[in-house]
Design an enzyme around this catalytic site. Structure first.
Site, PDB file in Angstrom:
ATOM      1  N   LYS A 231       0.847  -1.203   0.000  1.00 24.71           N
ATOM      2  CA  LYS A 231       0.000   0.000   0.000  1.00 24.71           C
ATOM      3  C   LYS A 231       0.880   1.250   0.000  1.00 24.71           C
ATOM      4  CE  LYS A 231      -3.073   2.574   3.133  1.00 24.71           C
ATOM      5  NZ  LYS A 231      -3.707   2.562   4.472  1.00 24.71           N
ATOM      6  N   ASP A 236      -2.524  10.484   3.949  1.00 26.03           N
ATOM      7  CA  ASP A 236      -3.948  10.170   4.046  1.00 26.03           C
ATOM      8  C   ASP A 236      -4.653  11.203   4.903  1.00 26.03           C
ATOM      9  OD1 ASP A 236      -6.428   8.998   4.006  1.00 26.03           O
ATOM     10  OD2 ASP A 236      -5.929   7.438   5.475  1.00 26.03           O
ATOM     11  N   LYS A 243      -9.926  13.071   8.597  1.00 24.98           N
ATOM     12  CA  LYS A 243      -9.414  12.701   9.914  1.00 24.98           C
ATOM     13  C   LYS A 243      -9.307  13.950  10.793  1.00 24.98           C
ATOM     14  CE  LYS A 243      -6.256   9.052   8.202  1.00 24.98           C
ATOM     15  NZ  LYS A 243      -6.712   7.902   8.985  1.00 24.98           N
ATOM     16  N   ASP A 254       1.622   6.279   5.904  1.00 25.83           N
ATOM     17  CA  ASP A 254       0.583   5.425   5.333  1.00 25.83           C
ATOM     18  C   ASP A 254       1.046   4.727   4.050  1.00 25.83           C
ATOM     19  OD1 ASP A 254      -1.859   4.326   5.923  1.00 25.83           O
ATOM     20  OD2 ASP A 254      -3.008   5.751   4.729  1.00 25.83           O
ATOM     21  N   ASP A 313     -12.110   7.213   4.289  1.00 28.15           N
ATOM     22  CA  ASP A 313     -10.880   6.965   5.040  1.00 28.15           C
ATOM     23  C   ASP A 313     -10.511   5.485   5.059  1.00 28.15           C
ATOM     24  OD1 ASP A 313      -8.655   7.684   6.498  1.00 28.15           O
ATOM     25  OD2 ASP A 313      -9.685   7.668   8.437  1.00 28.15           O
ATOM     26  N   GLU A 315      -9.466   3.848   2.447  1.00 25.06           N
ATOM     27  CA  GLU A 315      -9.019   3.907   1.051  1.00 25.06           C
ATOM     28  C   GLU A 315      -7.959   2.871   0.713  1.00 25.06           C
ATOM     29  OE1 GLU A 315      -5.596   5.137   2.964  1.00 25.06           O
ATOM     30  OE2 GLU A 315      -7.649   5.725   3.433  1.00 25.06           O
ATOM     31  N   ARG A 317      -7.647  -0.335   1.306  1.00 26.22           N
ATOM     32  CA  ARG A 317      -8.144  -1.606   0.750  1.00 26.22           C
ATOM     33  C   ARG A 317      -8.644  -1.436  -0.683  1.00 26.22           C
ATOM     34  NH1 ARG A 317     -12.262  -2.253   5.538  1.00 26.22           N
ATOM     35  NH2 ARG A 317     -10.564  -1.022   6.427  1.00 26.22           N
TER      36      ARG A 317
END
Length: 463
Positions: A231, A236, A243, A254, A313, A315, A317
């Site tokens: 990933k 993010d 967030k 991230d 949030d 995102e 996956r």
């Protein structure tokens, strides 16, 4: 050829040339029984040195100069196998060697090397670092390649997004590939739509830097086919489901999954393992603008499954889904994906123990044995199919954020599982990618997790 370095740094090791100072790694029993150098023993007793884990005591020579050091191992050295990392930050500059230690040569040298890591790109250290002589019976080449892989992961995570956005992460990916003569291909921007990577495009389209899928290939056809997927969310915000500010402070990490698979790929290529290697990194920045994806949107994935966006949030996956579906179009012996995916994993196991998910019992056993062998902790979590119904939704095949807030790391793994159907074996790691407190073998900051164990397993020929 020396292992690849993203940030060039001097070696933490020295050669046998010249004079080196001794380090005596000792347990309390060594002090009680007087089983060390007499001068060191006398100084330790006078100083009240109890050989507590990680304690370091400098000792004088007979003429009053610096004569060496003592490192406390505690009563059970096996519980803290990398205590020698403390030496890299506690010793003064100079050349050192370990005189005695109830540790394997590889373990003590690797521990020292891990502890030598410094991230000083933005605030250079003015203190000269000490160096350690690798014991003659240690595998120096393998130790250096493991350190290079770990340091690459740490460096990439530690660099903030203003210097490591999607463009810069692609540059780092290309540099790694060039060093090992691997091939690279990239699908970027609107080409993601024409080449059927809709979810990667959806998550990253609001950023000033285009979303992309990076692909590296190395090795020979006919060898074990191993595909690594990481990933690569360079930052993010949470998207429109933004967030809170406090939760964004570490979101440069991230892309920790991408950093870790790149570190693992480095080890594999540097060791010239007999592996047909493929590395896939979907790279995005989850930003907010007028064209950001929205809660309630429904998108068709590369695999054809439709996904309802119930939280922007969640995102990670989404981009992994397209990358895993693409990976699965070629039959692999093993697919590994790594992602800083869920807070639920941290609630369950904390930051230092990454969970892994697989339905391959042999692979799970091999991973557990390798983790124990190299002290790279991980813990198996269940792919409990009883929760599979929770990722379904009324008007789409899947939801990216099941309601209820229960079993979040398991439902995320089950979501990803829907996109891997052809690989002989698949394992998903939900890593944190960050050390929250200083340890002997690492400072606070970006961290490699599970990749030394994976490398050990692959190097032994398992899976």
């Amino acid at each position: 050829m020396a292992p690849y370095q993203y940030i060039a740094r001097p070696s933490p090791f020295n050669t046998a040339a010249g004079t080196t100072l001794p380090i005596f790694a000792v347990t309390p029993a060594h002090i009680d029984l007087g089983a060390i150098d007499p001068i060191a023993l006398d100084w330790a007793r006078k100083a009240g040195f109890k050989a507590e884990p990680g304690a370091v005591l400098l000792i004088p020579s007979s003429d009053g100069h610096l004569g060496g050091a003592l490192l406390g191992l505690g009563s059970n050295p096996s519980q803290a196998p990398f205590l020698t990392g403390k030496l890299a930050r506690a010793l003064p500059a100079g050349k050192w060697h370990i005189e005695t230690a109830p540790l394997t040569a590889n373990r003590l040298a690797l521990g020292y090397g891990l502890g030598s890591y410094r991230f000083d790109r933005y605030k250079p250290s003015k203190v000269e670092a000490p160096t350690l002589m690798i014991p003659a019976d240690a595998d120096a080449s393998d130790i250096k390649r493991q350190l290079a892989g770990v340091f690459l992961a740490r460096d990439l995570i530690n660099v903030p997004t203003n210097d490591l956005g999607p463009n810069a992460l692609e540059a780092a990916f290309r540099a790694l590939a060039e060093h090992y003569k691997a091939s690279v291909s990239v699908v970027s921007g609107d080409d993601l739509l024409t080449q059927n990577f809709p979810l990667i495009h959806t998550v990253g389209r609001a950023s000033a830097e285009a979303p992309r899928l990076l692909e590296l290939r190395w090795g020979k056809k006919g060898h074990r086919k191993v595909t690594l997927v990481g990933k690569g969310v360079c930052f993010d915000t949470g998207g429109l489901d933004i967030k809170p500010a406090a939760s964004m402070l570490l979101m440069k990490k991230d892309m920790g999954g991408a950093a870790n698979v790149m570190g693992l790929a480095l080890m594999i290529m540097d060791a010239k393992l007999k592996i047909d290697l493929r590395v896939l990194v979907p790279v995005v920045e989850n930003s907010i603008s007028g064209n950001a994806f929205r809660p309630g949107d429904i998108y068709r994935s590369r695999k054809g499954l439709t996904v309802q966006i119930d939280n922007t949030d969640a995102e990670g996956r989404l981009i992994l889904a397209d990358a895993l579906a693409y990976a699965d179009e070629e039959e692999s012996d093993l697919v590994v994906d790594m992602a800083t995916l869920t807070g639920a994993a941290r609630v369950a196991l904390g930051p230092d123990l990454p969970p892994f998910f697989t339905d391959d019992e042999d692979l799970a056993r091999d991973l557990t044995e390798s983790a124990l062998a190299v002290d790279d902790p991980m813990w198996r979590m269940p792919l409990y199919m009883g929760y599979d119904k929770d990722i379904s939704t009324r008007i789409a095949d899947l939801t990216n954020a099941p309601s209820g807030g229960m079993a979040g790391s398991i439902t995320a793994a089950l979501f990803l599982k829907r996109f891997v159907t052809n690989a002989k074996s698949w394992v998903h790691f939900d890593i944190f990618g960050w050390a929250q407190s200083e340890r002997p073998h690492s400072p606070v900051g970006g961290e490699a997790q599970a990749i030394r164990a994976l490398y050990h397993m692959l190097a032994k020929g398992r899976k």
